[in-house]
Scaffold this motif. Structure first.
Motif: not given
Length: 360
Positions: A26-28, A30-37, A183-187, A212-214
């Motif tokens: 999930r994009e919110e 997931s560490t596999l969908i990075p949302a930052g540098k 921890w913010i996994p996506s970021v 995001l969906e959420e």
């Protein structure tokens, strides 16, 4: 004992599940969908290390298979002894040099990224007017919730971190009780939150969470800290700089008094029983025993993980230990002269708390 064909069927099934489940992130969160540098840099290191490991596995497998095929007894006989290579300078050099090269391929970008993430010298940078050039957030981990203080803006909130996109946000991390992990996994990756020292790092947020969906990114405590460790969640709202500045301005204003009769009754009950632990204004509020509730009506969850509605809120107030064991919120009997809140009082409190908002 499991026979050969069954083993292979199980292996094939697990492989197929691995392939299909790899697409379930999930994009919110997931560490596999990075949302930052920072997340992207760490993801690149993950890919690099996976490639190196895959290379080692493939090479070893090829050598192993070739050895089996070339020197099988049915082909070379029982008495055949392969050529002995002990003392070969060439081979000694090869199997010493290759691991060193692989380690360097992993070490150089890893060390660079580690020191880059730890570089917070710009945290204290100021412009010509003496104002901070970068946003800094002081994060305090508590059993089992998170407090976020914006020292330059002189506001404080809890459970939902609000940050601007497209710029570095610096964090000072400390714990008020036991060790936690932010921890913010996506970021970005996790960092320890210790009671005895402040840890610092930065994150960058590329995408507005409204897309995001959420509607939020998910944050978690990644250090076992007690019976409700798994429930010590928080949410992250990311806004463009203009919207973030508007949010800060709204947070700096005093909370408006409720206009509905039920909410007014709830405010009276709150000020009699709850105000000792909870603040309802974000500006100038001191750290409290309980979370700051200035934005309670804007949140997406109750207690970090429960549905955000009045019925759930009433259940939470009536028996917080049932939902988050070990938290420090007292039961109603402890703050209401030994009596539980009546249904009418719970309705009033819920109406008041749900009206605490700064977002339009």
């Amino acid at each position: 004992m499991m026979k050969g064909p069954k083993k292979w069927r199980l292996f094939a099934l697990m492989t197929a599940l691995l392939v299909f489940l790899s697409g379930c992130g999930r994009e919110e969160i997931s560490t596999l969908i990075p949302a930052g540098k920072v997340a992207q840099d760490q993801f690149n290191l993950l890919i690099l290390s996976s490639i190196v490991m895959l290379f080692v596995i493939v090479v070893v497998t090829i050598i192993y298979v070739l050895a089996i095929v070339k020197f099988r007894r049915s082909k070379v006989g029982e008495d055949m002894i392969p050529e002995q290579v002990e003392g070969s300078a060439r081979l000694e050099f090869i199997w010493t040099a290759i691991p060193i090269v692989l380690l360097l391929i992993l070490a150089v970008p890893t060390v660079y990224s580690t020191f880059d993430l730890a570089d917070v010298t710009a945290m204290d940078a100021q412009d010509e007017d003496g104002a901070a050039e970068n946003l800094t957030v002081n994060v305090t981990g508590k059993l089992y919730w998170w407090e976020f203080e914006y020292p330059e803006q002189e506001i404080r909130t809890a459970q939902e971190l609000v940050v601007p996109t497209g710029e570095r946000v610096y964090f000072n991390l400390i714990a008020a009780d036991v060790k936690h992990s932010f921890w913010i996994p996506s970021v970005g990756g996790k960092l320890d939150v210790n009671p005895e020292n402040v840890n610092t790092f930065y994150l960058e947020f590329d995408k507005e969470s409204s897309e995001l969906e959420e509607g939020v990114y998910f944050g978690k405590c990644a250090e076992l800290c007690g019976p409700s460790h798994a429930l010590m969640d928080f949410k992250v709202k990311t806004l463009n700089r203009e919207d973030f500045d508007a949010w800060v301005a709204a947070m700096q204003e005093e909370q408006a008094a409720p206009t509905e009769t039920v909410a007014q009754e709830g405010q009276q009950i709150f000020e009699q029983s709850c105000i000792a632990c909870h603040a309802t204004n974000a500006a100038g509020a001191a750290t409290g025993v309980g979370p700051n509730l200035a934005t309670f009506g804007d949140r997406t969850t109750i207690a970090g993980f429960m549905e955000h509605d009045e019925e759930t809120l009433k259940n939470w107030i009536a028996d917080p230990q049932q939902y988050k064991p070990g938290n420090l919120m007292p039961n109603p009997e402890e703050i209401n002269n030994g009596e539980p809140f009546s249904d009418q009082e719970l309705d009033a409190l819920a109406a008041y708390l749900m009206g605490l908002k700064v977002e339009e």
